[in-house]
Every structure is written in structure tokens, then in C-alpha cells.
Design a protein around this motif. Structure first.
Motif, PDB file in Angstrom:
ATOM      1  N   PHE A  92       0.820  -1.111   0.052  1.00 22.12           N
ATOM      2  CA  PHE A  92      -0.123  -0.089  -0.063  1.00 22.12           C
ATOM      3  C   PHE A  92       1.027   1.181   0.095  1.00 22.12           C
ATOM      4  O   PHE A  92       1.965   1.180   0.533  1.00 22.12           O
ATOM      5  N   ASP A  93       0.253   2.488  -0.689  1.00 21.64           N
ATOM      6  CA  ASP A  93       1.038   3.505  -0.693  1.00 21.64           C
ATOM      7  C   ASP A  93       0.463   4.612   0.243  1.00 21.64           C
ATOM      8  O   ASP A  93      -0.622   4.484   0.347  1.00 21.64           O
ATOM      9  N   MET A  94       1.292   5.331   0.983  1.00 20.98           N
ATOM     10  CA  MET A  94       0.712   6.493   1.693  1.00 20.98           C
ATOM     11  C   MET A  94       0.076   7.566   0.800  1.00 20.98           C
ATOM     12  O   MET A  94       0.843   7.901   0.122  1.00 20.98           O
ATOM     13  N   GLU A  95      -0.961   8.017   1.183  1.00 20.27           N
ATOM     14  CA  GLU A  95      -1.383   9.221   0.626  1.00 20.27           C
ATOM     15  C   GLU A  95      -1.659  10.158   1.802  1.00 20.27           C
ATOM     16  O   GLU A  95      -2.657  10.123   2.398  1.00 20.27           O
ATOM     17  N   THR A  96      -0.881  11.597   1.681  1.00 19.54           N
ATOM     18  CA  THR A  96      -1.250  12.415   2.863  1.00 19.54           C
ATOM     19  C   THR A  96      -1.590  13.591   2.577  1.00 19.54           C
ATOM     20  O   THR A  96      -1.839  14.681   3.471  1.00 19.54           O
ATOM     21  N   ASN A  97      -1.806  13.828   1.277  1.00 23.14           N
ATOM     22  CA  ASN A  97      -2.217  15.301   1.020  1.00 23.14           C
ATOM     23  C   ASN A  97      -3.596  15.700   1.389  1.00 23.14           C
ATOM     24  O   ASN A  97      -3.690  16.819   1.761  1.00 23.14           O
ATOM     25  N   ASP A  98      -4.590  14.779   1.719  1.00 23.40           N
ATOM     26  CA  ASP A  98      -5.917  15.459   2.259  1.00 23.40           C
ATOM     27  C   ASP A  98      -6.056  14.780   3.559  1.00 23.40           C
ATOM     28  O   ASP A  98      -7.218  14.657   3.995  1.00 23.40           O
ATOM     29  N   THR A  99      -4.789  14.581   4.265  1.00 26.43           N
ATOM     30  CA  THR A  99      -5.417  14.024   5.760  1.00 26.43           C
ATOM     31  C   THR A  99      -4.651  15.069   6.817  1.00 26.43           C
ATOM     32  O   THR A  99      -3.504  15.481   6.167  1.00 26.43           O
TER      33      THR A  99
END
Length: 598
Positions: A92-99
Motif C-alpha cells: 500500500f502507498d501512503m497518501e497524506t495530501n488530504d489528511t
């Protein structure tokens, strides 16, 4: 340096905490070692088990529950999408743009196993791992139907289990932590170990967020355990004091109960530990250091800010300590602050503290006895020791490690768990083979060896299981000899389950030079007499008791009464009327039923 009176009170409080609440430094180290070895043996190729919370840190606090983290090792979170993928791993890839800082969404990258899709939800062109779906899956297990934060909880509210994913690499959002501290704590080797262990992801998002169901919180639980393990004992005592202040003094006010949590206290102690020289963490400075932590707590509430230790951009108080609730909490804290360090004495765990202040400090004999007493009555330690997997692979792995390890202290702990594994395995082994004499003989020898390995977790129960084996194989004389030996071990200096307050004879026995410095697992083997149990469908339970299996999962007996009961059966089969009568007479004189089922 502090005032002499404060220093004296600090030393007295430190001693009190060591003897009655936290335990000595040796006690804490042994608890941690026990946890580490049990976690190691309970883990397998697909899951890593980590005991966390206060108990995982080596502290058994009053009112604490048991926190277990289960890491699914076939899954991995990564930031670098150019990694060389292992085909057997789910990525899985981390997506932190909207968190918010400290949280992430996990976008599915790669897997040849499509079973993971049932935990994912499609958003746009991508699949995201649902934190809600994971918890719903875990809550389908009968004993864990309640979701509590990122965990599922058992029906008694005693055990919290959190399923986690991990990143074996340190994450960018916490990279500044590596370079931030120029002080002597944490030391460089500790910091390197924290980074090497990576981070975890637990299934919970920001409450009320539009993406709450898909958000995961970054967890530094493993790193935090390593940091706390690097504490001096005085530092650990201070950490325990600030947690006691929260639970016993602040949180008893219903309006303040849910505003603060233990994790906030831990975070504050970490920040203070960076700022105070390690040389200041001494018993005589305990109360001044405690007040430094308390004043920092007040400051954080006043400003509604408590920066996460690893990711300072994450304000732990955001949307939590605000408005009227903050005013109520501040008023409470100001009142406590006016008491100075004596605010901790408002906890009912310190009702007898004044007696110790005016008395001389206890000697090493009393300290050893109190440490043993604390271990003896540790419900958490005894209950969690029963959760270890008892399959053949675990037993073989335990024996392998037992033969490879040089440290005698660690050997005894592995020996203890090997004995616990064998206790269960011996009860499911067939008594005889239907294939002929030679297979039957081989099976007999295997059963005997397993039973002999089941002698190392308490003083008597292993021998009673061996006697039951002889009885089931119609070797009645061998069973009687074993029962007689078992009865000789049920002597007055032993401590019997359910455990009572230690008597004077127990205290004198534990204070012997031979015993007072002994590893506590060896002490259990010498001193503890556990109730004797048969598990369901045990091949060793006497036929005369099998009727009980319809109603109970486990048949539990007082060991002395079971000895007399089985002696009567053996003498009956040997048609030895006089001895049978004698056994009945002895059993009656013990003024109990012949057996007791709990």
C-alpha cells in the motif's frame, strides 16, 4: 538541588513506588523480558504480536487493560513507489495530501492475492484500504464484538486488540525527529533502534472527517516502547506518577474524565526527557521532575496544544481540549497545582505513604518479598501467559531457542513457556496406537517425554498430569507413587491458588538468600501450587470425570483434593480395600469435597 525535605520525600516516594506500585528495576526488566519472549513465541509467519500499553512497558497499573497489537506481516506500507515488490507481499502507498499530520490513507499498489479486495473500497480509479472494514472484520469474532477506537475489545473490557500494518522504513513526516534532539536523551543507539523498527498504522481516522473510514493513524508504539525501556528507573517512576495523577485524581471528576488520556502523559514525559539532563533523573529529584511534567501539562491545556512527540505538527489536543471543557479542566489543574507535589497524595494508592516517610526504608529482604508478591498477584501477567499458541511448531521453536540461548535468566523463561505448551499438547495426544505394539510403544515414549517437559511452570500440576497419564494407562502403582510425591510437594511454605496474602512462613521462605535473588520463573516452579486443570476432550481425564465435560470447557480441581480422589480410584482398581479406605479417610479429614470444579 531541591530542598532537603523535598529530597527526603522524593526518596521515600520512590521507595514506596518501587515496593508497592511499579516494582523494582529488576522486577520491571523481568516483566519486559517475559513480554518480549511471549510475543516472540506467539508470532508466526503471518502475524507479529506486540504487547503494548503500560503492561507492555513493564508496568502493571491499577485499572489498566491489556493491549495487544497484531501486525499483518504479508502487508506493507511504503512511501517509495519504485520499490522492488515481493510478489508474496501486499503493498500500500501512503497518501497524506488530504489528511491531517499523523494520519494517512492507504492506496492499494500491488498484490497477486485478490482476497485483500474485500477490505478495500474503490474511490475514483484506485482502491483504498478501509480502516472501518478491518475493524468490522475483527469484531465478527465472538469474544471481540465491541469496537473501541482502533481496537476491538473483549466482552469484559479487559483485552484490546488492534490490527496493524507496518512500514519497515522511517516515514518522511517524522524525519525531523532524527535530527531534532541534540541532548543526551535519547542516546544515538536508542534512536537508531527506533528508526530501524519503522512505524505502524492503526485503523482509525479523524473523527468527523469526510475520509474517516479510509484514514489510518501513524503509530510509533514500538519506538515508544524502546524509548521507555531506555528510561532510568527514576524516570519510569515519574512517568507512572503522572499517569496515576491522571487516573486517580483528575479523571475521577466526571467533567474531566474523557478529556485527557495516558498517551498525552507519555508525550509530555518524552518532551521533558529531552529537556532534562539524564543525570537529573535520580530518586532525590523525583518530585521536582514530577512537577516539571505537571507544569507542562498545565501549559499545554492553557494553550490547547500538545505536540505529538514524533510529528510536532500533529496537535494531540486539536478539537479536544476546547471551550467549557477546557475551562473546567484548567480549574481542576490549578487547584491541584496549588497543592504542589502533594497533589499526588490525593490518589488512594498513597494512603499509607506517610507511614513510610516517618519510617526507615525497608531492607532488601522486604523489597524481594514485595516484588514476589506483586508478581504473584499479577492477574495481567498470569492471564496473558495463557494466550501463547500451543501448537507443535511453537513447541519445537521454543525447544530450539532453549538449546541455543546462553543466558540462564532467558533460558528459564523459555523453559516456562515450553512447559505451558507441553501441558496442553500432552492432553490431546492419543494414549495408544491402533497400528500395533511398536507404534503404541513409540506413542507412549513421546507422551512420556512431553509430560516430563511439562514440569517447569509450577510445583505440582505437571506431576498430577503424569499421574493421570499412568492412571489412564492402567499403571496404578506408578500413579500412586507419583501422587505421593505430588502430595509431599504440597507443603506449608507453598503458595496456593487462588492466591492468598503471604503469611509469615511464606515471607521467611522468600527471604532466604537462596531464593530472594532468584529469577521469578524459578520461584514459580518452586513455590506456586496452581489449581489442576483438564482441557475439553483431554485424553488424560479419568473416565469417572468425563461426565463433567458436557457442562464445562475446562475441569479445574484443588490439587490436594485431586490427589486424594485419584488415589482412591487407583486403590479401588488394585482392589486394595484398606488403602482405599485410608485414602477416603484422609480426603475427609481435609474437610473439602473430593474435588472442586470452578
Amino acid at each position: 538541588m531541591g530542598e532537603p525535605a523535598t529530597e527526603n520525600a522524593s526518596i521515600a516516594l520512590y521507595q514506596y513506588m518501587c515496593q508497592y506500585i511499579v516494582g523494582t528495576e529488576k522486577h520491571v526488566k523481568e516483566m519486559r523480558m517475559m513480554n518480549t519472549i511471549r510475543d516472540n513465541l506467539s508470532s508466526n509467519d503471518n502475524t507479529l504480536i506486540i504487547t503494548s500499553g503500560s503492561f507492555g512497558e513493564g508496568i502493571e497499573m491499577r485499572g489498566s487493560d491489556l493491549d495487544i497489537m497484531i501486525i499483518w506481516t504479508p502487508m506493507e506500507v511504503c512511501e517509495n513507489k519504485n520499490n522492488n515488490f515481493n510478489p508474496d507481499t501486499v503493498y500500500f502507498d501512503m497518501e497524506t495530501n488530504d489528511t491531517q499530520p499523523g494520519f494517512t490513507q492507504l492506496r492499494f499498489l500491488h498484490s497477486k492475492n485478490r482476497d485483500i479486495n474485500r477490505f478495500c473500497v474503490k474511490r475514483g480509479h484506485d482502491l483504498y484500504l478501509s480502516s472501518t472494514a478491518i475493524k468490522q472484520h475483527m469484531s465478527t469474532f465472538p469474544s471481540f464484538s465491541t469496537v473501541h477506537g482502533p481496537c476491538v475489545t473483549d466482552k469484559n473490557g479487559y483485552l484490546d486488540i488492534a490490527v496493524c500494518l507496518r512500514s519497515t522504513s522511517w516515514v518522511t513526516t517524522a524525519m525531523q525527529w532524527i535530527e531534532r534532539s541534540n541532548n543526551t536523551w535519547p542516546k544515538n543507539d536508542v534512536k537508531a533502534s527506533v528508526v530501524q523498527h519503522g512505524i505502524l498504522f492503526v485503523p482509525i481516522g479523524i473523527k468527523g472527517s469526510s475520509s474517516e473510514d479510509f484514514e489510518w493513524r501513524l503509530s510509533f508504539s514500538v519506538g515508544e516502547k524502546l524509548l521507555i525501556s531506555s528510561f532510568t528507573h527514576s524516570q519510569l517512576i515519574c512517568y507512572s506518577l503522572i499517569k496515576i495523577l491522571l487516573k486517580d485524581v483528575i479523571a475521577i471528576d466526571c467533567e474531566c474524565k474523557d478529556l485527557l488520556c495516558s498517551y498525552f502523559m507519555k508525550t509530555i514525559v518524552f518532551w521533558i526527557s529531552e529537556e532534562i539532563s539524564p543525570t537529573k533523573w535520580r530518586p532525590e529529584n523525583l518530585l521536582s521532575n514530577f512537577m516539571s511534567c505537571f507544569r507542562r501539562l498545565v501549559y499545554c491545556v492553557e494553550n490547547s496544544v500538545c505536540p505529538h512527540y514524533f510529528i510536532p505538527e500533529n496537535n494531540l489536543f486539536e478539537n479536544k481540549i476546547t471551550g467549557h471543557a477546557r475551562t473546567i479542566l484548567l480549574n481542576k489543574l490549578y487547584i491541584l497545582k496549588s497543592y504542589g507535589w502533594r497533589c499526588i497524595l490525593l490518589s488512594n494508592q498513597f494512603l499509607d505513604f506517610h507511614l513510610l516517610v516517618s519510617d526507615t526504608l525497608k531492607d532488601s529482604d522486604s523489597t524481594a518479598i514485595d516484588s514476589f508478591n506483586k508478581l504473584l498477584f499479577s492477574k495481567m501477567l498470569r492471564n496473558v501467559n495463557g494466550t501463547i499458541h500451543r501448537n507443535t511448531a511453537t513447541l519445537e521453536y521454543t525447544i530450539h531457542l532453549l538449546l541455543c540461548i546462553g543466558s540462564s535468566k532467558i533460558k528459564y523463561i523459555y523453559l516456562y513457556y515450553m512447559s505451558k505448551c507441553c501441558c496442553s499438547k500432552a492432553q490431546i495426544m492419543p494414549l495408544r496406537s491402533i497400528s500395533g505394539n511398536k507404534p503404541t510403544y513409540i506413542q507412549y515414549k513421546v507422551s512420556m517425554s512431553t509430560l516430563l517437559l511439562n514440569m517447569h511452570h509450577d510445583a505440582v500440576s505437571g506431576w498430577l498430569l503424569l499421574a493421570s497419564f499412568f492412571y489412564a494407562n492402567k499403571q496404578y502403582n506408578s500413579a500412586i507413587y507419583t501422587l505421593q510425591y505430588s502430595l509431599s510437594k504440597c507443603s506449608p511454605e507453598k503458595v496456593y491458588e487462588p492466591f492468598m496474602k503471604l503469611s509469615e512462613i511464606h515471607r521467611e521462605f522468600v527471604a532466604l538468600n537462596l531464593l530472594k535473588n532468584m529469577n521469578f520463573v524459578r520461584l514459580w516452579k518452586i513455590l506456586i501450587v496452581n489449581n489442576f486443570s483438564f482441557q475439553r476432550n483431554s485424553t488424560l481425564i479419568p473416565d469417572e470425570l468425563k461426565i463433567l465435560e458436557d457442562d464445562l470447557d475446562i475441569c479445574t480441581f484443588s490439587p490436594v483434593e485431586y490427589i486424594h480422589f485419584l488415589s482412591i480410584l487407583c486403590n479401588k482398581h488394585l482392589t486394595n480395600t484398606s488403602r482405599c479406605t485410608d485414602s477416603i479417610g484422609v480426603a475427609i479429614r481435609h474437610r473439602g469435597e473430593i474435588y472442586h470444579i470452578r
